[in-house]
Scaffold this active site. Structure first.
Site, PDB file in Angstrom:
ATOM      1  N   SER A   1       0.886  -1.303   0.118  1.00  0.00           N
ATOM      2  CA  SER A   1      -0.049  -0.135  -0.056  1.00  0.00           C
ATOM      3  C   SER A   1       0.819   1.372  -0.181  1.00  0.00           C
ATOM      4  O   SER A   1       1.713   1.322  -0.943  1.00  0.00           O
ATOM      5  CB  SER A   1      -0.976  -0.081   1.350  1.00  0.00           C
ATOM      6  N   THR A   2       0.738   1.912   0.989  1.00  0.00           N
ATOM      7  CA  THR A   2       1.623   3.223   0.961  1.00  0.00           C
ATOM      8  C   THR A   2       3.083   3.081   0.897  1.00  0.00           C
ATOM      9  O   THR A   2       3.825   2.370   1.644  1.00  0.00           O
ATOM     10  CB  THR A   2       1.410   4.088   2.505  1.00  0.00           C
TER      11      THR A   2
ATOM     12  N   HIS B   1      -2.700  -0.926  -3.342  1.00  0.00           N
ATOM     13  CA  HIS B   1      -3.942  -0.082  -2.950  1.00  0.00           C
ATOM     14  C   HIS B   1      -3.434   1.186  -4.016  1.00  0.00           C
ATOM     15  O   HIS B   1      -2.624   1.695  -3.586  1.00  0.00           O
ATOM     16  CB  HIS B   1      -3.950   0.160  -1.524  1.00  0.00           C
TER      17      HIS B   1
ATOM     18  N   MET C   1      -0.036   1.191   5.118  1.00  0.00           N
ATOM     19  CA  MET C   1      -0.629   1.331   6.285  1.00  0.00           C
ATOM     20  C   MET C   1      -1.794   0.679   6.519  1.00  0.00           C
ATOM     21  O   MET C   1      -2.382  -0.053   5.527  1.00  0.00           O
ATOM     22  CB  MET C   1      -1.223   3.128   6.266  1.00  0.00           C
TER      23      MET C   1
ATOM     24  N   ASP D   1      -4.443  -4.667   6.147  1.00  0.00           N
ATOM     25  CA  ASP D   1      -4.850  -5.573   5.060  1.00  0.00           C
ATOM     26  C   ASP D   1      -3.844  -6.589   4.494  1.00  0.00           C
ATOM     27  O   ASP D   1      -2.605  -6.104   4.414  1.00  0.00           O
ATOM     28  CB  ASP D   1      -5.209  -4.614   3.765  1.00  0.00           C
TER      29      ASP D   1
END
Length: 354
Positions: free
Chosen positions: A175-176, A201, A294, A297
């Protein structure tokens, strides 16, 4: 607790107003200024430097990409890109992500006020995630592309190509900070590796531009996944923004199912959804990696993969931009091993030829 100080830079007065009102409603966030372009922003920021910048990419006088590169070379600061949901916007945004932006929030061309209000939770979450970013890692990844590794790093050049390639699957969730991490990993891989399935993401429309960018830099083929795409050696499939991606199997052949569905862990695509399908259909023939990001998930999905016999890895804190998702996976004992980002390509190739 100190509030997260935010600077909003956008040439739309409506966007500036709505973002300020929305962000200031959260007690953990304080908007210290809003500017119509980067030159105005720099004047304000020199008086009080923000923790996070929310930045438009298409502005007069100085565009967001130029400003971002200047920031990353002089004073790396977490930047959340605020971009329009267009193909052109997506392409520009990928340049921004490559230059060191932490994440993306989207805005449509019409209906801005309602859209931004509806997306309040995601925008606030993106700002809070950016505030936790380790910019030393973001800067290194953005400005210094890792040297490509060849298969010689693992096996001699005269060794036979691996057998049963269709029986192996590599699954990656991030993600991030993940766009930079994936660029570092995928561009370091040789073309004879097992098929890769990835959830990053990212909003819809942006995953295609991201896949095309990485494809142009890599020896492997990288594409945004479409329903029924086969998972084959030398190809990485990236889940499209706004859709879940599942691994499926037909005989000896793996393919992906791309589908709608509810948000899982507040995300679509969800890493947990992908990893659970990999656990079910590939089991011990798979390997899983959970990288920077972050939230949580993917942690439970990685544990399901491990319980199904897969080898599982989590990125270490030192090399993460945000040590959220890997941290949660480690806490669940879902990772067989914890490795640095720089070690991931070698682990993939070791698995490929094992």
């Amino acid at each position: 607790m100190n509030t997260i100080k935010v600077m909003v830079v956008d040439d739309s007065a409506v966007v500036r107003q709505v973002l300020q009102e929305m962000l200031n409603k959260d007690p953990a966030i304080e908007v210290i200024g809003a500017a119509a372009d980067p030159i105005f922003a720099m004047n304000r920021m020199n008086k009080q430097w923000p923790d996070v910048i929310v930045l438009d990419v298409e502005m007069p006088r100085m565009d967001g990409i130029t400003f971002l590169k200047k920031l990353m070379s002089e004073r790396p600061t977490p930047v959340v890109i605020c971009s329009t949901l267009t193909e052109k916007g997506a392409e520009t945004t990928m340049q921004a992500m490559s230059a060191g932006a932490v994440s993306i929030i989207t805005k449509p061309k019409v209906g801005l006020k309602n859209f931004l209000s509806d997306a309040a939770d995601n925008i606030i979450s993106a700002v809070k995630g950016a505030a936790r970013a380790n910019m030393a890692n973001m800067r290194t990844t953005a400005l210094k592309v890792e040297k490509k590794l060849s298969a010689d790093a693992v096996i001699p050049g005269n060794a036979r190509a691996m057998t049963k390639t269709t029986d192996k699957v590599i699954a990656i969730g991030t993600s991030t900070g993940g766009t930079q991490a994936l660029e570092a990993v995928l561009t370091a891989l040789p073309p004879n590796i097992p098929g890769i399935v990835i959830v990053q993401h990212m909003p819809e429309k942006f995953t295609r531009s991201f896949a095309e960018r990485i494809d142009s830099l890599s020896d492997i083929s990288v594409k945004e996944a479409e329903n029924n795409d086969r998972v084959i050696p030398g190809r990485a499939l990236i889940a499209p923004g706004g859709k879940h991606m599942l691994l499926k199997r037909n005989g000896a052949q793996y393919y992906v199912e791309v589908m709608n569905g509810p948000l899982v862990n507040r995300h679509r695509p969800s890493v947990d959804v992908l990893f659970r399908s990999v656990a079910r259909y590939a089991g011990k023939n798979a390997v899983g990696f959970i990288l920077t990001g972050m939230g949580d998930d993917g942690a439970r999905g990685l544990l399901e993969m491990k319980n199904a016999g897969a080898e599982t890895f989590a990125q270490d804190e030192k090399s993460c931009v945000v040590f959220g998702m890997p941290k949660e996976a480690i806490a669940l004992n879902a990772a067989s091993r914890v490795v640095s980002l720089g070690s991931v390509p070698a682990e993939i190739m070791r698995y490929s030829h094992g």
